[in-house]
Design an enzyme around this catalytic site. Structure first.
Site, PDB file in Angstrom:
ATOM      1  CD1 TRP A  63     -12.458   2.384  -7.087  1.00 27.68           C
ATOM      2  CD2 TRP A  63     -13.494   0.419  -6.362  1.00 27.68           C
ATOM      3  NE1 TRP A  63     -12.205   1.331  -8.093  1.00 27.68           N
ATOM      4  CE2 TRP A  63     -12.643   0.129  -7.748  1.00 27.68           C
ATOM      5  CE3 TRP A  63     -14.020  -0.696  -5.773  1.00 27.68           C
ATOM      6  CZ2 TRP A  63     -12.886  -0.950  -8.388  1.00 27.68           C
ATOM      7  CZ3 TRP A  63     -14.132  -1.813  -6.437  1.00 27.68           C
ATOM      8  CH2 TRP A  63     -13.420  -2.229  -7.643  1.00 27.68           C
ATOM      9  CD  GLU A  85     -10.245   3.628  -4.202  1.00 28.33           C
ATOM     10  OE1 GLU A  85     -10.830   3.328  -3.397  1.00 28.33           O
ATOM     11  OE2 GLU A  85      -8.846   2.914  -4.212  1.00 28.33           O
ATOM     12  CE  LYS A  88      -8.862  -1.171  -9.965  1.00 30.19           C
ATOM     13  NZ  LYS A  88      -9.456  -2.131  -9.208  1.00 30.19           N
ATOM     14  CG  HIS A 110      -6.490   2.390  -8.008  1.00 28.98           C
ATOM     15  ND1 HIS A 110      -8.069   2.559  -7.368  1.00 28.98           N
ATOM     16  CD2 HIS A 110      -6.481   0.986  -7.602  1.00 28.98           C
ATOM     17  CE1 HIS A 110      -8.135   1.649  -6.767  1.00 28.98           C
ATOM     18  NE2 HIS A 110      -7.273   0.807  -6.645  1.00 28.98           N
ATOM     19  CG  ASP A 132      -5.138  -2.299  -7.847  1.00 22.23           C
ATOM     20  OD1 ASP A 132      -4.523  -2.126  -7.102  1.00 22.23           O
ATOM     21  OD2 ASP A 132      -6.374  -2.469  -7.900  1.00 22.23           O
ATOM     22  CG  ASP A 187      -5.123  -4.572  -3.943  1.00 18.80           C
ATOM     23  OD1 ASP A 187      -5.070  -3.215  -3.419  1.00 18.80           O
ATOM     24  OD2 ASP A 187      -5.992  -4.607  -4.886  1.00 18.80           O
TER      25      ASP A 187
END
Ligand code: RNT
Ligand code: ZN
Length: 417
Positions: free
Chosen positions: A183, A224, A226, A260, A292, A294
């Site tokens: 990422w 990954e 985003k 994401h 995002d 988390d």
């Protein structure tokens, strides 16, 4: 006093009346590895050069007692493992290396991770890996692999190549494939003039990184995407379309992180589409709140939809489930446990669905029964089955679980001052 065995016996009978075998479901649950994100233990700081996060990642909260070194982090992970039933992997970032001397990211080697391999062997864990393309002075104006500066790009290409070799080393040592996930934070806060150039450079960088073939028995490469980050609202080089195309064209795995995408866009509905075109999928199970953010994963609708997509489509074999959140505002061991347990609970609930009846209803266009059964399965006693699953594996539940979290804070964490 609640009798776990008695509760389980009743649950088993109720499920049986819907044609569901609870023992089979528990066996399956026990075999699904969940990859524990090491970075929840110390707010993504790592042990390289202690500094604050930046470049598209933000951790909020000042809860004390975070792990300050490998010994403490391993101690905390051991506590998590002692509390939860099931199978696990450990997901490491490159910056969690074990070295007395400071190591440049473009010079990391397997030897820097030997103590983690030892730890993994001791606890029967597989290892997953991530090159760390953030929190470094080599992130230039927010760019890494898509930087227009050749020196910056070269540095990060080398870092990622080495990360794959470390993944291969993990896979060989543990005989469990390592998923190495890339990422990058690259992007712009405001509208760029050139949207194409950075993507062309990212593609070139990745082509170099993946040029060496590594046996998938040892290392599985994943990328990954985003949509945006804080300070990167206008443009992200590695967006979903970029990586979906790249993964499909190059036979890589794709990572879907639940935080994401647009706030109303869900990864649960992407799983069955993506896996028609990639061999593997890596999930970063997270919980976005407005962005995002988390947050700690909880037993919510999206988590249940993710689990249902995996179970109904028989897609668990091709899917690697990792958790990706980091909350620094609460006890970090509790944060780990709550998210991992919620994920197991959702998987178990999905494994216990009256699937034959649901399928029959849908096949015969009986949408009334389908809706009824969808609702009914929410009211069936999957918690009783989970409690028994924990009990059978000699794990604490309920009040005792909570007490243990408090005891660990008092007896271990509070001493970290
Ligand atoms: C960032 C990505 C990435 C990180 C970890 C720490 O938005 O989700 O997966 O969270 O690598
Ligand atoms: Zn992620």
């Amino acid at each position: 006093m609640i009798n776990i065995e008695e509760e389980y016996r009743i649950a088993k009978e109720r499920y049986l009346s819907y044609g569901v075998d609870v023992e089979e479901a528990m066996e399956k649950l026990a075999s699904i590895p969940l990859s524990i994100q090491c970075w929840q233990g110390d707010d993504v700081e790592g042990f390289l050069d202690k500094g604050s996060l930046g470049d598209g990642l933000q951790v909020t909260g000042n809860y004390p007692y975070k792990a300050r070194n490998i010994a403490e982090l391993q101690e905390d992970i051991e506590e998590v493992l002692s509390l939860l039933p099931g199978t696990f992997k450990l997901n490491l970032h490159s910056t969690y290396l074990d070295s007395e001397k400071s190591v440049r990211l473009d010079q990391i080697e397997p030897k820097h991770y030997e103590s983690w391999v030892k730890f993994a062997k001791k606890h029967h864990l597989g290892l997953d890996f991530n090159p760390t393309l953030f929190s470094s002075p080599m992130v230039k104006e927010g760019f890494t692999l898509s930087s227009k500066e050749e020196g910056v790009r070269r540095f990060w290409i080398e870092h990622c190549k080495r990360a794959r070799k470390i993944g291969e080393y993990f896979g060989k040592e543990l005989e469990i494939p390592c998923v190495t996930n890339i990422w990058i934070p690259d992007g712009y806060k405001d509208e760029p003039y050139d949207r194409l150039g950075p993507r062309e450079r990212l593609k070139d960088s990745l082509d170099e990184i993946f040029a060496e073939k590594i046996d998938k028995k040892y290392n599985i490469d994943s990328v990954e995407s985003k949509l945006f980050g804080i300070g990167l609202e206008a443009y992200t080089t590695g967006n979903h379309e970029f990586y979906l195309g790249y993964a499909v064209k190059n036979g890589l795995a794709l990572t879907l992180d639940s935080g994401h995408f647009h706030p109303t866009e869900y990864i649960s509905d992407k799983i069955s589409s993506v896996l028609l075109f990639t061999n593997d999928l890596l999930l970063h199970v997270s919980r976005p709140m407005r962005w995002d953010s988390d947050h700690v994963v909880i037993f919510d609708d999206e988590l249940n939809r993710i689990a249902e997509s995996l179970v109904r489509g028989n897609l668990l074999e091709k899917t690697h489930i990792g958790l990706d959140y980091f909350d620094g505002s609460i006890n970090r061991i509790a944060a780990w446990c709550i998210g991992l347990r919620a994920t197991q609970m959702a998987l178990l609930k999905a494994l216990l669905e009256p699937s034959a009846l649901l399928k029959k209803a849908e096949d015969s266009y009986d949408f009334t029964t389908r809706l009824y059964l969808h609702e009914e399965s929410k009211y069936l006693p999957y918690q009783a089955v989970y409690r028994y699953f924990a009990y059978k594996n000699k794990k604490k539940m309920g009040k005792e679980f909570e007490e243990e979290l408090h005891n660990y804070e008092t007896n271990v964490l509070r001493k970290r001052v």
